[in-house]
Design an enzyme around this catalytic site. Structure first.
Site, PDB file in Angstrom:
ATOM      1  CB  THR A  33       3.835 -14.816  19.223  1.00 17.80           C
ATOM      2  OG1 THR A  33       3.921 -13.486  19.732  1.00 17.80           O
ATOM      3  CG2 THR A  33       5.187 -15.232  18.655  1.00 17.80           C
ATOM      4  CE  LYS A  72       6.699 -11.685  20.170  1.00 21.58           C
ATOM      5  NZ  LYS A  72       7.010 -10.749  21.246  1.00 21.58           N
TER       6      LYS A  72
HETATM    7  P1  NAD Z   1      -2.860 -15.766  27.597  1.00 19.54           P
HETATM    8  O1  NAD Z   1      -2.804 -17.245  27.641  1.00 19.54           O
HETATM    9  O2  NAD Z   1      -2.831 -14.973  28.855  1.00 19.54           O
HETATM   10  O3  NAD Z   1      -4.181 -15.290  26.792  1.00 19.54           O
HETATM   11  C1  NAD Z   1      -4.747 -15.973  25.701  1.00 19.54           C
HETATM   12  C2  NAD Z   1      -6.259 -15.870  25.809  1.00 19.54           C
HETATM   13  O4  NAD Z   1      -6.848 -16.439  24.636  1.00 19.54           O
HETATM   14  C3  NAD Z   1      -6.836 -16.649  27.012  1.00 19.54           C
HETATM   15  O5  NAD Z   1      -7.637 -15.776  27.791  1.00 19.54           O
HETATM   16  C4  NAD Z   1      -7.662 -17.760  26.367  1.00 19.54           C
HETATM   17  O6  NAD Z   1      -8.806 -18.117  27.117  1.00 19.54           O
HETATM   18  C5  NAD Z   1      -8.033 -17.125  25.037  1.00 19.54           C
HETATM   19  N1  NAD Z   1      -8.408 -18.054  23.982  1.00 19.54           N
HETATM   20  C6  NAD Z   1      -7.751 -19.154  23.553  1.00 19.54           C
HETATM   21  N2  NAD Z   1      -8.404 -19.718  22.516  1.00 19.54           N
HETATM   22  C7  NAD Z   1      -9.510 -18.956  22.296  1.00 19.54           C
HETATM   23  C8  NAD Z   1     -10.580 -19.017  21.357  1.00 19.54           C
HETATM   24  N3  NAD Z   1     -10.672 -19.984  20.437  1.00 19.54           N
HETATM   25  N4  NAD Z   1     -11.549 -18.067  21.423  1.00 19.54           N
HETATM   26  C9  NAD Z   1     -11.471 -17.074  22.351  1.00 19.54           C
HETATM   27  N5  NAD Z   1     -10.475 -16.964  23.251  1.00 19.54           N
HETATM   28  C10 NAD Z   1      -9.498 -17.894  23.225  1.00 19.54           C
HETATM   29  O7  NAD Z   1      -1.668 -15.323  26.632  1.00 19.54           O
HETATM   30  P2  NAD Z   1      -1.009 -13.848  26.506  1.00 19.54           P
HETATM   31  O8  NAD Z   1       0.133 -13.740  27.447  1.00 19.54           O
HETATM   32  O9  NAD Z   1      -2.098 -12.816  26.513  1.00 19.54           O
HETATM   33  O10 NAD Z   1      -0.377 -13.988  25.043  1.00 19.54           O
HETATM   34  C11 NAD Z   1      -1.176 -13.939  23.868  1.00 19.54           C
HETATM   35  C12 NAD Z   1      -0.235 -13.959  22.658  1.00 19.54           C
HETATM   36  O11 NAD Z   1       0.640 -12.835  22.716  1.00 19.54           O
HETATM   37  C13 NAD Z   1       0.656 -15.219  22.594  1.00 19.54           C
HETATM   38  O12 NAD Z   1       0.798 -15.607  21.262  1.00 19.54           O
HETATM   39  C14 NAD Z   1       1.973 -14.711  23.173  1.00 19.54           C
HETATM   40  O13 NAD Z   1       3.070 -15.460  22.679  1.00 19.54           O
HETATM   41  C15 NAD Z   1       1.989 -13.270  22.702  1.00 19.54           C
HETATM   42  N6  NAD Z   1       2.764 -12.331  23.526  1.00 19.54           N
HETATM   43  C16 NAD Z   1       2.676 -12.349  24.892  1.00 19.54           C
HETATM   44  C17 NAD Z   1       3.408 -11.431  25.643  1.00 19.54           C
HETATM   45  C18 NAD Z   1       3.346 -11.394  27.153  1.00 19.54           C
HETATM   46  O14 NAD Z   1       4.169 -10.681  27.764  1.00 19.54           O
HETATM   47  N7  NAD Z   1       2.410 -12.094  27.790  1.00 19.54           N
HETATM   48  C19 NAD Z   1       4.229 -10.482  24.994  1.00 19.54           C
HETATM   49  C20 NAD Z   1       4.253 -10.478  23.610  1.00 19.54           C
HETATM   50  C21 NAD Z   1       3.514 -11.388  22.881  1.00 19.54           C
END
Ligand code: NAD
Length: 294
Positions: free
Chosen positions: A96, A171
């Site tokens: 997102t 979104k």
């Molecule tokens: P999170 O922080 O748990 O996961 C993100 C991952 O990306 C982490 O493991 C981090 O180490 C990795 N990362 C960051 N930069 C990186 C890079 N350059 N190379 C490789 N890995 C990298 O976040 P999440 O909850 O999984 O959310 C991810 C996305 O999905 C966000 O944009 C969030 O807004 C969206 N989202 C989350 C949810 C939810 O319920 N958690 C629901 C819908 C959408």
């Protein structure tokens, strides 16, 4: 068998990647956190040493990163992935992020003849695990046709929202509404409890009445009302309050561009910022209940 490079194995990315493995794709995975990679290797993925290594020889690239700066940092510039990916490789960017950021990546991808979609998701970690996510897709309809089987392995509803960046606009609209509904639900539960009602009983009454909404259906913010909701496990797992705060900021940025007045979204952002300042940023966003507890 198609090979998918999956980058970003957090709360959402890890179960999404696992579902792609179950659907029979060969997965090459990368994250900055080694334990996240190890978790996927145990499920049959192969590990990449870097994001560049992951996309080498991949047919499809999927990214699931925290925010705009991570996505722009990964894809853009001379050292970015788009300078490295073979033209024709399908890129599905599922984080997102700001619609403007998504459009930047779309443009850079188009210049290198790399078909790309912005495809943020809804449905939470539960939907990611169950493979029932909703994908809101922006970009070319023909590219979406090609991507459909990959999305289907991770989700149930796949919507074409419109052109480049439209998935992200859909979104931020959805998450602004979700925040407003969650805050209203928490506020009403606290009001009822303070006036002697059992939150379980009140939740059921409101769920089946005109106040019914997604929070009451599957994500009740009051601890103990719903066994599987983050509120019942100390607000762990789920969707971090810090990420909801980010999304509400994106909604405000989007409203600024179009000149829309979004008073509910603006108040929701202020409340979530307060919650994060109080130290709850890493907890699930339903922890907003705590603002109304005392
Ligand atoms: P999170 O922080 O748990 O996961 C993100 C991952 O990306 C982490 O493991 C981090 O180490 C990795 N990362 C960051 N930069 C990186 C890079 N350059 N190379 C490789 N890995 C990298 O976040 P999440 O909850 O999984 O959310 C991810 C996305 O999905 C966000 O944009 C969030 O807004 C969206 N989202 C989350 C949810 C939810 O319920 N958690 C629901 C819908 C959408």
């Amino acid at each position: 068998m198609q090979t998918i490079a999956f980058i970003g194995l957090g709360h959402m990315g890890a179960p999404m990647a696992a579902n792609l493995i179950k659907a029979g794709y060969l997965l090459r995975v990368f994250d900055l956190v080694q334990s996240a990679i190890d978790g996927l290797i145990a499920q049959g993925a192969s590990a990449a040493r870097s994001a560049h290594d992951a996309v080498d020889g991949a047919d499809v690239v999927v990214t699931m990163l925290p925010a705009s700066q991570h996505v722009e940092g990964l894809y853009l510039g001379n050292e970015g992935l788009l300078a490295h990916i073979v033209p024709g490789t399908l890129v599905l960017e599922c984080s997102t992020i700001a619609p403007a950021s998504a459009r930047k990546v779309h443009q850079a991808a188009a210049e290198r003849k790399i078909p790309m979609l912005d495809a943020p998701v809804s449905g939470g970690t539960g939907g990611a695990i169950a493979g029932t996510l909703t994908f809101m897709v922006g970009g070319d309809a023909q590219v979406l046709e090609r991507a459909h089987p990959v999305f289907s392995a991770m989700g149930r509803n796949i919507f074409h929202a419109g052109g480049d960046g439209a998935g992200q606009v859909a979104k931020v609209c959805n998450n602004q509404l979700l925040a407003v509904l969650m805050i209203g639900t928490a506020e009403s539960l606290a009001l009822g409890a303070a006036n002697g009602l059992d939150p379980v009983v009140l939740s059921e009454i409101m769920r089946r009445s005109s106040g019914g909404n997604w929070a009451l259906e599957v994500y009740n913010p009051w601890p103990g009302v719903m066994e599987n909701a983050p509120a019942s496990r100390g607000y762990t797992g789920g969707f971090m309050a810090a990420l909801m705060t980010k999304d509400l900021g994106l909604a405000q940025e989007t409203a600024q561009v179009s000149g829309n007045s979004t008073p509910m979204g603006s108040l929701a952002l202020a409340l979530y910022r307060l919650l994060v300042k109080q130290g709850h940023g890493e907890q699930d966003f339903s922890v907003i209940q705590k603002l109304f507890d005392s």
